[in-house]
Design an enzyme around this catalytic site. Sequence first.
Site, mmCIF file in Angstrom:
data_model
loop_
_atom_site.group_PDB
_atom_site.id
_atom_site.type_symbol
_atom_site.label_atom_id
_atom_site.label_comp_id
_atom_site.label_asym_id
_atom_site.label_seq_id
_atom_site.Cartn_x
_atom_site.Cartn_y
_atom_site.Cartn_z
ATOM 1 N N HIS A 1 0.603 -24.449 21.523
ATOM 2 C CA HIS A 1 1.529 -25.131 22.415
ATOM 3 C C HIS A 1 1.325 -26.644 22.283
ATOM 4 O O HIS A 1 0.349 -27.100 21.682
ATOM 5 C CB HIS A 1 1.340 -24.684 23.873
HETATM 6 P P1 TYD Z 1 -3.351 -20.749 28.173
HETATM 7 O O1 TYD Z 1 -2.701 -22.064 28.378
HETATM 8 O O2 TYD Z 1 -2.556 -19.643 27.555
HETATM 9 O O3 TYD Z 1 -4.677 -20.935 27.334
HETATM 10 P P2 TYD Z 1 -4.871 -21.464 25.824
HETATM 11 O O4 TYD Z 1 -3.895 -22.558 25.624
HETATM 12 O O5 TYD Z 1 -6.295 -21.916 25.785
HETATM 13 O O6 TYD Z 1 -4.657 -20.337 24.887
HETATM 14 O O7 TYD Z 1 -3.891 -20.282 29.595
HETATM 15 C C1 TYD Z 1 -4.279 -18.953 29.877
HETATM 16 C C2 TYD Z 1 -3.998 -18.659 31.352
HETATM 17 O O8 TYD Z 1 -4.758 -19.486 32.221
HETATM 18 C C3 TYD Z 1 -2.536 -18.866 31.710
HETATM 19 O O9 TYD Z 1 -2.142 -17.811 32.600
HETATM 20 C C4 TYD Z 1 -2.524 -20.165 32.478
HETATM 21 C C5 TYD Z 1 -3.913 -20.226 33.101
HETATM 22 N N1 TYD Z 1 -4.444 -21.598 33.239
HETATM 23 C C6 TYD Z 1 -4.578 -22.146 34.500
HETATM 24 O O10 TYD Z 1 -4.232 -21.527 35.530
HETATM 25 N N2 TYD Z 1 -5.104 -23.399 34.614
HETATM 26 C C7 TYD Z 1 -5.486 -24.118 33.517
HETATM 27 O O11 TYD Z 1 -5.957 -25.263 33.672
HETATM 28 C C8 TYD Z 1 -5.310 -23.535 32.211
HETATM 29 C C9 TYD Z 1 -5.701 -24.296 30.976
HETATM 30 C C10 TYD Z 1 -4.794 -22.276 32.124
#
Ligand code: TYD
Length: 134
Positions: free
Chosen positions: A50
């Site tokens: 992303h």
């Molecule tokens: P995600 O953004 O998919 O993680 P990555 O980019 O590391 O693969 O996040 C995974 C889950 O955690 C998603 O449901 C959103 C939640 N999340 C939060 O609630 N707060 C945060 O600060 C982050 C980074 C994720």
Amino acid sequence: MSLIKVLNFKPLGDERGDLVALEELVDIPFVMKRVYYVFRTERGVSRGFHAHRNLKQVAVCVTGSCEFVLDDGENRETITLDSSTKGILIEGIVWREMHNFSDDCVLMVIASEHYDEADYIRSYDDFLEIVNAG
Ligand code: TYD
């Protein structure tokens, strides 16, 4: 200019062990609103995929290692984070992916904003469109 902005943190350890201190607007070049960490990542799993519309982040592997791919729509660069005294600053609209997490990897990320799903660009095609629109 390289897409990857490396930040070197001062090691404050001594004979008792290691210590690194990160201060807002001193070591971290923004006001810190959130810290999260990714750990116990399953083997073979990649994360990220992303970009953000408006977010600055500093990523540090405090233990272990992982590979960061940054992509601005034109160039794609990779860096291995494997030191608690080295971080990368990610700012602007940059696509990021994390790969090859070691079993012991603890990836800490310091962010300039609270979590906001609306700030995410989760489709690479949308990302390219936004970048190309300037
Ligand atoms: P995600 O953004 O998919 O993680 P990555 O980019 O590391 O693969 O996040 C995974 C889950 O955690 C998603 O449901 C959103 C939640 N999340 C939060 O609630 N707060 C945060 O600060 C982050 C980074 C994720």
